[in-house]
Motif scaffolding. Structure first.
Motif, PDB file in Angstrom:
ATOM      1  N   GLN A 133       0.834  -1.208   0.000  1.00 40.06           N
ATOM      2  CA  GLN A 133       0.000   0.000   0.000  1.00 40.06           C
ATOM      3  C   GLN A 133       0.871   1.261   0.000  1.00 40.06           C
ATOM      4  O   GLN A 133       0.563   2.232  -0.706  1.00 40.06           O
ATOM      5  N   GLN A 134       1.947   1.250   0.738  1.00 39.73           N
ATOM      6  CA  GLN A 134       2.831   2.412   0.761  1.00 39.73           C
ATOM      7  C   GLN A 134       3.455   2.659  -0.598  1.00 39.73           C
ATOM      8  O   GLN A 134       3.513   3.807  -1.073  1.00 39.73           O
ATOM      9  N   ALA A 140       0.702   6.052  -7.283  1.00 41.73           N
ATOM     10  CA  ALA A 140      -0.514   6.737  -7.706  1.00 41.73           C
ATOM     11  C   ALA A 140      -0.314   8.248  -7.733  1.00 41.73           C
ATOM     12  O   ALA A 140      -0.762   8.937  -8.655  1.00 41.73           O
ATOM     13  N   LYS A 141       0.378   8.764  -6.725  1.00 39.72           N
ATOM     14  CA  LYS A 141       0.635  10.201  -6.669  1.00 39.72           C
ATOM     15  C   LYS A 141       1.556  10.635  -7.803  1.00 39.72           C
ATOM     16  O   LYS A 141       1.332  11.672  -8.453  1.00 39.72           O
ATOM     17  N   GLU A 142       2.587   9.841  -8.062  1.00 40.79           N
ATOM     18  CA  GLU A 142       3.546  10.163  -9.124  1.00 40.79           C
ATOM     19  C   GLU A 142       2.880  10.185 -10.496  1.00 40.79           C
ATOM     20  O   GLU A 142       3.157  11.062 -11.319  1.00 40.79           O
ATOM     21  N   LEU A 143       1.973   9.221 -10.742  1.00 39.65           N
ATOM     22  CA  LEU A 143       1.334   9.118 -12.061  1.00 39.65           C
ATOM     23  C   LEU A 143       0.052   9.940 -12.163  1.00 39.65           C
ATOM     24  O   LEU A 143      -0.474  10.111 -13.261  1.00 39.65           O
ATOM     25  N   GLY A 144      -0.467  10.406 -11.036  1.00 37.86           N
ATOM     26  CA  GLY A 144      -1.709  11.181 -11.059  1.00 37.86           C
ATOM     27  C   GLY A 144      -2.914  10.344 -11.432  1.00 37.86           C
ATOM     28  O   GLY A 144      -3.777  10.771 -12.197  1.00 37.86           O
ATOM     29  N   ILE A 145      -2.997   9.132 -10.861  1.00 36.99           N
ATOM     30  CA  ILE A 145      -4.060   8.187 -11.207  1.00 36.99           C
ATOM     31  C   ILE A 145      -4.711   7.631  -9.947  1.00 36.99           C
ATOM     32  O   ILE A 145      -4.175   7.747  -8.848  1.00 36.99           O
ATOM     33  N   GLY A 146      -5.876   7.008 -10.110  1.00 37.11           N
ATOM     34  CA  GLY A 146      -6.419   6.136  -9.092  1.00 37.11           C
ATOM     35  C   GLY A 146      -5.800   4.762  -9.282  1.00 37.11           C
ATOM     36  O   GLY A 146      -5.488   4.362 -10.403  1.00 37.11           O
ATOM     37  N   LEU A 147      -5.594   4.038  -8.188  1.00 35.79           N
ATOM     38  CA  LEU A 147      -4.923   2.741  -8.275  1.00 35.79           C
ATOM     39  C   LEU A 147      -5.633   1.739  -7.376  1.00 35.79           C
ATOM     40  O   LEU A 147      -5.980   2.054  -6.227  1.00 35.79           O
ATOM     41  N   ILE A 148      -5.845   0.547  -7.895  1.00 38.92           N
ATOM     42  CA  ILE A 148      -6.493  -0.526  -7.138  1.00 38.92           C
ATOM     43  C   ILE A 148      -5.602  -1.760  -7.170  1.00 38.92           C
ATOM     44  O   ILE A 148      -5.072  -2.127  -8.224  1.00 38.92           O
ATOM     45  N   GLY A 149      -5.429  -2.361  -6.008  1.00 40.83           N
ATOM     46  CA  GLY A 149      -4.722  -3.635  -5.929  1.00 40.83           C
ATOM     47  C   GLY A 149      -5.713  -4.748  -5.660  1.00 40.83           C
ATOM     48  O   GLY A 149      -6.538  -4.641  -4.743  1.00 40.83           O
ATOM     49  N   ARG A 150      -5.639  -5.793  -6.443  1.00 38.97           N
ATOM     50  CA  ARG A 150      -6.553  -6.931  -6.282  1.00 38.97           C
ATOM     51  C   ARG A 150      -5.770  -8.221  -6.088  1.00 38.97           C
ATOM     52  O   ARG A 150      -4.772  -8.482  -6.772  1.00 38.97           O
ATOM     53  N   ARG A 155      -9.324  -6.136  -2.123  1.00 37.83           N
ATOM     54  CA  ARG A 155      -9.459  -5.023  -3.071  1.00 37.83           C
ATOM     55  C   ARG A 155      -9.046  -3.754  -2.338  1.00 37.83           C
ATOM     56  O   ARG A 155      -9.803  -3.211  -1.550  1.00 37.83           O
ATOM     57  N   LEU A 156      -7.828  -3.306  -2.582  1.00 37.64           N
ATOM     58  CA  LEU A 156      -7.286  -2.125  -1.907  1.00 37.64           C
ATOM     59  C   LEU A 156      -7.344  -0.944  -2.866  1.00 37.64           C
ATOM     60  O   LEU A 156      -6.778  -1.002  -3.959  1.00 37.64           O
ATOM     61  N   VAL A 157      -8.015   0.131  -2.451  1.00 40.28           N
ATOM     62  CA  VAL A 157      -8.220   1.293  -3.311  1.00 40.28           C
ATOM     63  C   VAL A 157      -7.317   2.430  -2.850  1.00 40.28           C
ATOM     64  O   VAL A 157      -7.355   2.839  -1.692  1.00 40.28           O
ATOM     65  N   ILE A 158      -6.531   2.936  -3.787  1.00 43.34           N
ATOM     66  CA  ILE A 158      -5.675   4.094  -3.539  1.00 43.34           C
ATOM     67  C   ILE A 158      -6.266   5.277  -4.298  1.00 43.34           C
ATOM     68  O   ILE A 158      -6.283   5.298  -5.522  1.00 43.34           O
TER      69      ILE A 158
END
Length: 361
Positions: A133-134, A140-150, A155-158
């Protein structure tokens, strides 16, 4: 397998699609379909890749439908949106540099919009913990996107688990929430063309609209501007929640949304059985003049066809011209085609998206 991606090849393929649609509709109408082209490249707003690991390096991979074992390794995908192509090398470099992001990563999914938003889903064959998650938050911050880990059961939402699209119909902008995992039209440019065609085909009405299979409200929002009120149905909870959010975001108050399948609504309108989800809906208050349908590839079942037959106008968007023709054949003794269109949602494939307006005679 297509190997010629020239402008000439695209126009020939489009002409072949028009010929095929003409042949399917010829028993029912002499009308020629209006043809809506797609950009030949960067038209697809969604893309899904396997991740292929070779030694210390890994690659985006796709597979030929005839060969599921031999990967086609990719650095770019010309049919995908420019934003997907911009993100691909940056995302790959990030996971290559991070064991936490790359370990047992097996799939990457991109969802982008014409308005410039992006959501990326990373799929794993392992549990994801705080260390992942870290790393994901930094990415996500670097790319300027929403990010999900599955991973299985996780289901982890960033950031956010959806993108917001902006589409213009008849000079008005509509905002759409598009959640991860829910159906959205993959070709944004052609989707906008479909919306404008349906808006024009419906015309200004002084009665009500029934919509089956409404999804996230893709067609519902603009079509609601053409009628008194709309009763829209959808069975997917994810799509229903997105549609409700979209009604609020667009300040639209003449749409009643009900979570029912087309088959269930047919039973309700025919009085076969009551539904608690319709307890607060006064069906007798509606004066339906048009039914709008955008069914799955299987088309409408026999009972739904008989339901829509009762309406003066049937506005039908189809992703399968064969089942469209079969449904029209069932309706041909009461309705005739007064408008038709071909939408090239899927360039470089044989798939055809079509639209017809059927009116009672």
């Amino acid at each position: 397998m297509i190997t010629d991606f020239s402008a000439t090849a695209y126009q020939q393929q489009l002409a072949d699609k028009k010929t095929r649609l003409n042949q399917l509709l010829a028993p029912f109408t002499p009308l020629q379909p209006q043809v809506f082209e797609s950009p030949a490249q960067h038209f697809r707003l969604r893309a899904e890749f396997r991740v292929w690991h070779q030694g210390e390096e890994s690659f985006y991979a796709m597979f030929n439908p005839q060969d599921k074992r031999t990967p086609i390794l990719l650095e770019q995908l010309p049919i995908a949106s420019e934003l997907i192509n911009q993100l691909m090398p940056r995302l790959k470099a990030a996971w290559q540099a991070s064991k936490e992001l790359s370990h047992r990563l097996f799939q990457v999914e991109f969802l982008t919009t014409l308005s410039g938003e992006a959501l990326v889903t990373l799929c794993y064959h392992r549990p994801l913990g705080e260390a992942w998650q870290q790393e994901a938050e930094k990415l996500a911050k670097e790319l300027g996107i929403g990010l999900i880990g599955r991973s299985r059961g996780q289901r982890l939402v960033i950031g956010h688990d959806h993108v917001n699209e902006q589409l213009s119909v008849a000079g008005r902008s509509f905002s759409y929430r598009q959640p991860e995992g829910a159906f959205t039209q993959p070709n944004g440019v052609v989707n906008q063309q479909m919306l404008n065609w349906a808006y024009q085909a419906l015309g200004e009405r002084d009665d009500d609209l029934l919509e089956l299979y409404c999804g996230n409200g893709n067609f519902t929002l603009p079509l609601s501007r053409r009628v008194r009120k709309v009763l829209a149905t959808e069975i997917s909870k994810t799509s229903v929640n997105a549609a409700i959010a979209n009604l609020t975001a667009n300040d639209i108050d003449n749409i009643e949304l009900v979570r029912l399948s087309a088959e269930e609504l047919t039973q309700a309108l025919q009085g076969v059985r009551p539904f608690r989800r319709l307890a607060n809906v006064d069906l007798s208050s509606y004066e339906f003049g048009t039914v709008f349908v955008d069914p799955p590839r299987a088309g409408m079942d026999v009972d739904t066809c008989e339901l829509v037959r009762r309406f003066p106008r049937i506005l039908y968007i189809s992703c399968n011209p064969d089942t469209l023709a079969a449904n029209i054949a069932q309706l041909a003794d009461t309705h005739r085609i007064t408008q038709c269109a071909l939408f090239d949602q899927f360039p470089w494939t044989e798939h055809i998206e079509a639209g017809v307006l059927l009116e009672k005679f």
